[in-house]
Design a protein around this motif. Structure first.
Motif, PDB file in Angstrom:
ATOM      1  N   ALA A  17      26.172 -42.298 -13.188  1.00  0.00           N
ATOM      2  CA  ALA A  17      25.971 -41.158 -12.424  1.00  0.00           C
ATOM      3  C   ALA A  17      25.760 -41.990 -10.892  1.00  0.00           C
ATOM      4  CB  ALA A  17      24.826 -40.173 -12.623  1.00  0.00           C
ATOM      5  N   PHE A  18      24.802 -42.925 -11.122  1.00  0.00           N
ATOM      6  CA  PHE A  18      24.360 -43.490  -9.665  1.00  0.00           C
ATOM      7  C   PHE A  18      24.520 -44.900  -9.714  1.00  0.00           C
ATOM      8  CE2 PHE A  18      21.563 -39.677 -10.308  1.00  0.00           C
ATOM      9  CZ  PHE A  18      21.983 -39.043  -9.080  1.00  0.00           C
ATOM     10  N   LYS A  19      24.828 -45.511  -8.589  1.00  0.00           N
ATOM     11  CA  LYS A  19      24.884 -46.929  -8.366  1.00  0.00           C
ATOM     12  C   LYS A  19      23.419 -47.644  -8.171  1.00  0.00           C
ATOM     13  CE  LYS A  19      29.376 -46.565  -6.198  1.00  0.00           C
ATOM     14  NZ  LYS A  19      30.169 -47.026  -4.976  1.00  0.00           N
ATOM     15  N   SER A  20      22.570 -46.960  -8.106  1.00  0.00           N
ATOM     16  CA  SER A  20      21.110 -47.561  -7.866  1.00  0.00           C
ATOM     17  C   SER A  20      20.128 -46.862  -8.429  1.00  0.00           C
ATOM     18  CB  SER A  20      20.897 -47.930  -6.294  1.00  0.00           C
ATOM     19  OG  SER A  20      20.732 -46.642  -5.690  1.00  0.00           O
ATOM     20  N   PHE A  21      18.878 -47.593  -8.825  1.00  0.00           N
ATOM     21  CA  PHE A  21      17.956 -47.076  -9.466  1.00  0.00           C
ATOM     22  C   PHE A  21      17.073 -45.860  -8.329  1.00  0.00           C
ATOM     23  CE2 PHE A  21      13.277 -46.473 -10.248  1.00  0.00           C
ATOM     24  CZ  PHE A  21      13.299 -45.953 -11.631  1.00  0.00           C
ATOM     25  N   GLY A  22      17.244 -45.999  -7.124  1.00  0.00           N
ATOM     26  CA  GLY A  22      16.650 -45.094  -5.935  1.00  0.00           C
ATOM     27  C   GLY A  22      16.740 -44.001  -6.332  1.00  0.00           C
ATOM     28  N   SER A  23      18.228 -43.432  -6.554  1.00  0.00           N
ATOM     29  CA  SER A  23      18.585 -42.005  -6.668  1.00  0.00           C
ATOM     30  C   SER A  23      18.045 -41.248  -8.023  1.00  0.00           C
ATOM     31  CB  SER A  23      20.062 -41.924  -7.031  1.00  0.00           C
ATOM     32  OG  SER A  23      20.867 -42.192  -5.708  1.00  0.00           O
ATOM     33  N   LEU A  27      15.202 -38.109  -8.513  1.00  0.00           N
ATOM     34  CA  LEU A  27      15.304 -37.065  -9.393  1.00  0.00           C
ATOM     35  C   LEU A  27      13.755 -37.023 -10.179  1.00  0.00           C
ATOM     36  CD1 LEU A  27      18.903 -37.038 -10.735  1.00  0.00           C
ATOM     37  CD2 LEU A  27      17.687 -35.300  -9.213  1.00  0.00           C
ATOM     38  N   ILE A  28      13.555 -38.171 -10.676  1.00  0.00           N
ATOM     39  CA  ILE A  28      12.273 -38.218 -11.530  1.00  0.00           C
ATOM     40  C   ILE A  28      11.150 -37.793 -10.790  1.00  0.00           C
ATOM     41  CG2 ILE A  28      10.627 -39.987 -12.672  1.00  0.00           C
ATOM     42  CD1 ILE A  28      13.023 -41.891 -13.153  1.00  0.00           C
ATOM     43  N   LEU A  29      11.122 -37.916  -9.353  1.00  0.00           N
ATOM     44  CA  LEU A  29      10.020 -37.573  -8.770  1.00  0.00           C
ATOM     45  C   LEU A  29      10.274 -36.110  -8.489  1.00  0.00           C
ATOM     46  CD1 LEU A  29       7.458 -38.362  -6.713  1.00  0.00           C
ATOM     47  CD2 LEU A  29       9.127 -38.351  -4.920  1.00  0.00           C
ATOM     48  N   LEU A 117      28.137 -38.744  -8.098  1.00  0.00           N
ATOM     49  CA  LEU A 117      26.824 -38.029  -7.808  1.00  0.00           C
ATOM     50  C   LEU A 117      26.317 -38.816  -6.344  1.00  0.00           C
ATOM     51  CD1 LEU A 117      25.349 -36.956 -11.146  1.00  0.00           C
ATOM     52  CD2 LEU A 117      26.855 -35.711  -9.876  1.00  0.00           C
ATOM     53  N   SER A 118      25.599 -38.007  -5.700  1.00  0.00           N
ATOM     54  CA  SER A 118      25.009 -38.291  -4.477  1.00  0.00           C
ATOM     55  C   SER A 118      23.739 -37.427  -4.251  1.00  0.00           C
ATOM     56  CB  SER A 118      25.781 -38.524  -3.368  1.00  0.00           C
ATOM     57  OG  SER A 118      26.393 -37.344  -2.950  1.00  0.00           O
ATOM     58  N   LEU A 119      22.709 -38.130  -3.488  1.00  0.00           N
ATOM     59  CA  LEU A 119      21.385 -37.202  -3.168  1.00  0.00           C
ATOM     60  C   LEU A 119      21.500 -37.165  -1.864  1.00  0.00           C
ATOM     61  CD1 LEU A 119      18.865 -38.436  -5.952  1.00  0.00           C
ATOM     62  CD2 LEU A 119      19.687 -36.237  -5.476  1.00  0.00           C
ATOM     63  N   VAL A 244       9.019 -37.177 -18.576  1.00  0.00           N
ATOM     64  CA  VAL A 244       9.481 -36.637 -16.924  1.00  0.00           C
ATOM     65  C   VAL A 244      10.486 -37.798 -16.441  1.00  0.00           C
ATOM     66  CG1 VAL A 244       8.882 -36.581 -14.648  1.00  0.00           C
ATOM     67  CG2 VAL A 244       7.167 -35.566 -16.356  1.00  0.00           C
ATOM     68  N   ALA A 245      10.331 -38.978 -16.893  1.00  0.00           N
ATOM     69  CA  ALA A 245      11.352 -40.095 -16.650  1.00  0.00           C
ATOM     70  C   ALA A 245      12.687 -39.734 -17.157  1.00  0.00           C
ATOM     71  CB  ALA A 245      10.863 -41.405 -16.953  1.00  0.00           C
ATOM     72  N   ALA A 246      12.707 -39.220 -18.272  1.00  0.00           N
ATOM     73  CA  ALA A 246      13.985 -39.005 -19.121  1.00  0.00           C
ATOM     74  C   ALA A 246      14.783 -37.701 -18.683  1.00  0.00           C
ATOM     75  CB  ALA A 246      13.761 -39.022 -20.515  1.00  0.00           C
ATOM     76  N   MET A 247      13.876 -36.848 -18.071  1.00  0.00           N
ATOM     77  CA  MET A 247      14.374 -35.473 -17.880  1.00  0.00           C
ATOM     78  C   MET A 247      15.763 -35.578 -16.981  1.00  0.00           C
ATOM     79  SD  MET A 247      13.163 -33.048 -19.608  1.00  0.00           S
ATOM     80  CE  MET A 247      14.167 -31.857 -18.769  1.00  0.00           C
ATOM     81  N   PRO A 248      15.803 -36.277 -16.086  1.00  0.00           N
ATOM     82  CA  PRO A 248      17.096 -36.407 -15.098  1.00  0.00           C
ATOM     83  C   PRO A 248      18.334 -36.682 -15.991  1.00  0.00           C
ATOM     84  CG  PRO A 248      15.204 -37.324 -13.869  1.00  0.00           C
ATOM     85  CD  PRO A 248      14.840 -37.127 -15.108  1.00  0.00           C
ATOM     86  N   PHE A 249      18.144 -37.743 -16.747  1.00  0.00           N
ATOM     87  CA  PHE A 249      19.216 -37.892 -17.610  1.00  0.00           C
ATOM     88  C   PHE A 249      19.589 -36.778 -18.644  1.00  0.00           C
ATOM     89  CE2 PHE A 249      20.906 -40.067 -21.439  1.00  0.00           C
ATOM     90  CZ  PHE A 249      21.909 -40.879 -21.124  1.00  0.00           C
ATOM     91  N   ILE A 250      18.570 -36.315 -19.195  1.00  0.00           N
ATOM     92  CA  ILE A 250      18.757 -35.275 -20.114  1.00  0.00           C
ATOM     93  C   ILE A 250      19.761 -34.098 -19.379  1.00  0.00           C
ATOM     94  CG2 ILE A 250      17.896 -33.375 -21.626  1.00  0.00           C
ATOM     95  CD1 ILE A 250      15.494 -35.319 -22.206  1.00  0.00           C
ATOM     96  N   MET A 251      19.184 -33.592 -18.116  1.00  0.00           N
ATOM     97  CA  MET A 251      19.713 -32.687 -17.209  1.00  0.00           C
ATOM     98  C   MET A 251      20.946 -32.946 -17.127  1.00  0.00           C
ATOM     99  SD  MET A 251      20.815 -32.134 -13.817  1.00  0.00           S
ATOM    100  CE  MET A 251      19.562 -32.960 -12.906  1.00  0.00           C
ATOM    101  N   ILE A 252      21.410 -34.166 -16.615  1.00  0.00           N
ATOM    102  CA  ILE A 252      22.905 -34.533 -16.402  1.00  0.00           C
ATOM    103  C   ILE A 252      23.436 -34.514 -17.672  1.00  0.00           C
ATOM    104  CG2 ILE A 252      24.215 -36.426 -15.612  1.00  0.00           C
ATOM    105  CD1 ILE A 252      21.908 -37.317 -13.620  1.00  0.00           C
ATOM    106  N   VAL A 253      23.345 -34.969 -18.709  1.00  0.00           N
ATOM    107  CA  VAL A 253      24.032 -35.108 -19.949  1.00  0.00           C
ATOM    108  C   VAL A 253      24.175 -33.475 -20.345  1.00  0.00           C
ATOM    109  CG1 VAL A 253      23.866 -35.454 -22.489  1.00  0.00           C
ATOM    110  CG2 VAL A 253      23.342 -37.384 -20.967  1.00  0.00           C
ATOM    111  N   THR A 254      23.113 -32.583 -20.362  1.00  0.00           N
ATOM    112  CA  THR A 254      23.501 -31.200 -20.595  1.00  0.00           C
ATOM    113  C   THR A 254      24.402 -30.600 -19.767  1.00  0.00           C
ATOM    114  OG1 THR A 254      21.297 -31.266 -21.383  1.00  0.00           O
ATOM    115  CG2 THR A 254      22.294 -29.079 -21.087  1.00  0.00           C
TER     116      THR A 254
END
Length: 271
Positions: A17-23, A27-29, A117-119, A244-254
């Motif tokens: 989904a993202f090319k860098s950890f920054g994005s 989302l984690i934030l 995806l992009s933020l 909380v750290a896993a929620m963005p990944f779970i949200m994108i998969v869902t």
């Protein structure tokens, strides 16, 4: 597309989904902010209920009567502080939770559309998040109205309570959520608010997926996500942080999972 194939496709999409950890960090934030807001909202509600319960208890009532006689009602510092803190926590928690939720919903619209995806363009993300919430609320109106009307009936009648008071509202709730979710995806893909309410097309989409199949996938995915979240929460000390750290990944998969379902049914509708 089968369930396992869809899950695999959705996880691969999330992995790239993202090319860098920054994005991911942003989302984690966002989820951390929403989690903090939810905690404040819950604490505020608990404190308000505790204050209300204290006021309603006989012992407190007699104390209030004494306070009224001495002219010191509601001037006790502890009572005033608890009341003020509960109100502040409730209001602040509500605002923070809603704002973070709006941006998360806005980002989900991009997941539904697919592609990289992009933020960026946070203003559009904010507006689309609000519109997505409005769409879901509109689809929930039949359930709200029927549940209200049902509550006015003879709830002391066991047959009425089970059949009319419970089964019918639950069926309407499930249908509202199923159709509303497809409506939000259609809105995200076509970027037109009115597209979310092409009910005939949405029913055709769900029919092509299969109502029972759609419901079964929805339940099965919900169980998998719930178990994963429960496992993370069971980890001592770091469980909440990991969740909380896993929620963005779970949200994108869902979100991608249901977008894939939508896409799989679309060709048959447009033929």
């Amino acid at each position: 597309m089968g369930f396992s194939e869809n899950i695999q496709n959705s996880m691969e999409y999330a992995n790239h989904a993202f090319k860098s950890f920054g994005s991911w960090f942003v989302l984690i934030l966002l989820y951390a902010v929403m989690f903090a807001g939810t905690v404040m909202l819950i604490l505020g509600t608990i404190f308000m209920l505790a204050t209300l319960l204290a006021v309603m208890t006989p012992a407190f009532s007699s104390a209030v009567d004494s306070a009224m006689m001495t002219g010191s009602m509601m001037t006790d510092p502890a009572f005033a502080i608890l009341t003020s803190v509960s109100i502040v926590l409730f209001i602040l928690g509500t605002i923070v939770t809603i704002l973070a939720g709006i941006f998360i919903y806005g980002f989900m619209m991009r997941v539904y559309r697919g592609g990289e995806l992009s933020l960026n363009n946070w203003g559009k993300m904010f507006v689309e998040g609000i519109l997505a919430m409005i769409i879901l609320f509109i689809y929930m109106i039949p359930y709200i109205v029927i549940s209200t009307l049902v509550a006015l009936g003879p709830m002391d009648n066991m047959a009425y309570l089970i059949i009319v008071g419970m089964i019918i509202p639950i069926i309407i709730l499930i249908i509202s959520i199923m159709v509303g979710m497809m409506g939000v995806i259609k809105f995200a893909k076509e970027e037109k608010f009115g597209a979310a309410f092409h009910v005939k097309e949405l029913f055709s989409l769900i029919a092509n997926i299969g109502w029972l199949r759609y419901l079964g996938y929805w339940i099965l995915l919900g169980l998998i996500v719930s178990v994963a979240e429960l496992v993370l929460l069971c980890i001592p000390f770091a469980g909440c942080i990991l969740l909380v750290a896993a929620m963005p990944f779970i949200m994108i998969v869902t979100a991608r999972f249901f977008a894939n379902l939508y896409d799989s049914a679309l060709p048959a509708v447009t033929e």
